[in-house]
Design an enzyme around this catalytic site. Structure first.
Site, mmCIF file in Angstrom:
data_model
loop_
_atom_site.group_PDB
_atom_site.id
_atom_site.type_symbol
_atom_site.label_atom_id
_atom_site.label_comp_id
_atom_site.label_asym_id
_atom_site.label_seq_id
_atom_site.Cartn_x
_atom_site.Cartn_y
_atom_site.Cartn_z
ATOM 1 N N GLU A 153 -6.316 -2.193 -0.898
ATOM 2 C CA GLU A 153 -7.675 -1.853 -1.310
ATOM 3 C C GLU A 153 -7.768 -1.815 -2.839
ATOM 4 O O GLU A 153 -8.766 -2.242 -3.431
ATOM 5 C CB GLU A 153 -8.090 -0.490 -0.740
ATOM 6 C CG GLU A 153 -8.131 -0.440 0.781
ATOM 7 C CD GLU A 153 -6.799 -0.021 1.398
ATOM 8 O OE1 GLU A 153 -5.738 -0.378 0.848
ATOM 9 O OE2 GLU A 153 -6.834 0.656 2.433
ATOM 10 N N CYS A 184 -1.819 -0.220 -3.218
ATOM 11 C CA CYS A 184 -2.380 -0.602 -1.921
ATOM 12 C C CYS A 184 -3.256 -1.852 -2.011
ATOM 13 O O CYS A 184 -3.763 -2.212 -3.080
ATOM 14 C CB CYS A 184 -3.229 0.522 -1.368
ATOM 15 S SG CYS A 184 -2.319 1.984 -0.873
ATOM 16 N N ASN A 235 -1.238 -5.349 -0.575
ATOM 17 C CA ASN A 235 -0.391 -4.316 -1.158
ATOM 18 C C ASN A 235 0.766 -4.958 -1.924
ATOM 19 O O ASN A 235 1.276 -6.023 -1.557
ATOM 20 C CB ASN A 235 0.115 -3.309 -0.112
ATOM 21 C CG ASN A 235 0.789 -3.905 1.098
ATOM 22 O OD1 ASN A 235 0.505 -5.029 1.498
ATOM 23 N ND2 ASN A 235 1.697 -3.154 1.707
ATOM 24 N N CYS A 239 -7.073 5.606 -2.158
ATOM 25 C CA CYS A 239 -7.952 4.435 -2.006
ATOM 26 C C CYS A 239 -9.342 4.850 -1.539
ATOM 27 O O CYS A 239 -10.331 4.227 -1.915
ATOM 28 C CB CYS A 239 -7.336 3.412 -1.061
ATOM 29 S SG CYS A 239 -5.986 2.503 -1.851
ATOM 30 N N GLU A 247 4.259 -3.722 -3.437
ATOM 31 C CA GLU A 247 5.258 -2.654 -3.556
ATOM 32 C C GLU A 247 6.201 -2.930 -4.720
ATOM 33 O O GLU A 247 6.208 -4.034 -5.300
ATOM 34 C CB GLU A 247 6.020 -2.518 -2.234
ATOM 35 C CG GLU A 247 5.085 -2.091 -1.110
ATOM 36 C CD GLU A 247 5.789 -1.852 0.224
ATOM 37 O OE1 GLU A 247 6.994 -2.177 0.344
ATOM 38 O OE2 GLU A 247 5.114 -1.337 1.135
ATOM 39 N N CYS A 297 -5.594 5.077 2.451
ATOM 40 C CA CYS A 297 -4.977 6.336 2.016
ATOM 41 C C CYS A 297 -5.992 7.144 1.204
ATOM 42 O O CYS A 297 -7.069 6.642 0.828
ATOM 43 C CB CYS A 297 -3.720 6.053 1.193
ATOM 44 S SG CYS A 297 -4.063 5.492 -0.502
HETATM 45 N N1 THU Z 1 -1.055 0.552 2.373
HETATM 46 C C1 THU Z 1 -2.151 -0.182 1.965
HETATM 47 O O1 THU Z 1 -2.017 -1.168 1.231
HETATM 48 N N2 THU Z 1 -3.377 0.218 2.384
HETATM 49 C C2 THU Z 1 -3.601 1.201 3.288
HETATM 50 O O2 THU Z 1 -4.743 1.412 3.682
HETATM 51 C C3 THU Z 1 -2.474 2.015 3.788
HETATM 52 C C4 THU Z 1 -1.152 1.724 3.192
HETATM 53 C C5 THU Z 1 0.280 0.091 1.958
HETATM 54 C C6 THU Z 1 0.955 0.887 0.905
HETATM 55 C C7 THU Z 1 2.412 0.527 1.164
HETATM 56 O O3 THU Z 1 2.713 -0.696 0.490
HETATM 57 C C8 THU Z 1 2.479 0.279 2.654
HETATM 58 O O4 THU Z 1 1.135 0.081 3.076
HETATM 59 C C9 THU Z 1 3.099 1.411 3.449
HETATM 60 O O5 THU Z 1 2.529 2.619 3.105
#
Ligand code: THU
Length: 130
Positions: free
Chosen positions: A54, A52, A41, A88, A43, A85
C-alpha cells in the site's frame, strides 16, 4: 470495484520483494485523476526497513500527481484476508475519505470490501491540526 484494479494488484504482487516472509502483496489505487497506481511490498535484510505494498502504491500515486484515493485494492497470496496494517491504514487515510472502499483480494479475486472508517475508526487526521 474498478475493473482495472484486480489485474494491476496482481501484476504488482508478482514483483513483490519478500524473501524473508514469503508473503507477497500487491496494491492498486484508483486515483482522482482516473489513473491506476500500483505497488508491492519491498522487504529488507534489516527487517524494519521494509515497507508494504500500500505504501509503494501511495508513493507511486503521489509521485505522478494523484491527490485522492477513490478506491484501493490489496491482494495477498495467502488464504486469509490481507487487510492493511495499522500504519498503512493511516497512510491511506491521508488521501481518502471515511467511505473510501478498500477491496481485499486474493489470487481468486475479490474477497471482501471494507470502508476505510471500518478499518480505522476515530482516526487522527488533518482536521486535528487546523
Ligand atoms: N504486507 C503488505 O505489504 N501489506 C499488507 O497489507 C500486510 C502486510 C507485507 C509486509 C511484509 O513484507 C509482509 O507483508 C509480511 O508482513
Amino acid at each position: 470495484m474498478d475493473s482495472r484494479l484486480l489485474e494491476a494488484a496482481r501484476r504488482a504482487m508478482a514483483h513483490a520483494h519478500a524473501p524473508y516472509s514469503s508473503y507477497h502483496v500487491g496494491a492498486a489505487i484508483l486515483a482522482d485523476d482516473n489513473a491506476v497506481y500500483a505497488g508491492c511490498n519491498v522487504e529488507n535484510a534489516a527487517f524494519p526497513e521494509g515497507w508494504c505494498a500500500e505504501t509503494s502504491a501511495i508513493g507511486a500515486m503521489v509521485t505522478a500527481g494523484g491527490k485522492k484515493i477513490r478506491e484501493i485494492a490489496v491482494m495477498g497470496d495467502g488464504e486469509d484476508l490481507t487487510t492493511p496494517c495499522g500504519g498503512c491504514r493511516q497512510r491511506i487515510a491521508e488521501f481518502a475519505a471515511p467511505d473510501t472502499p478498500i477491496h481485499i483480494c486474493g489470487p481468486d479475486g475479490l474477497r471482501h470490501t471494507f470502508k476505510l472508517a471500518e478499518l480505522l475508526p476515530a482516526s487522527f487526521g488533518k482536521d486535528h491540526l487546523s
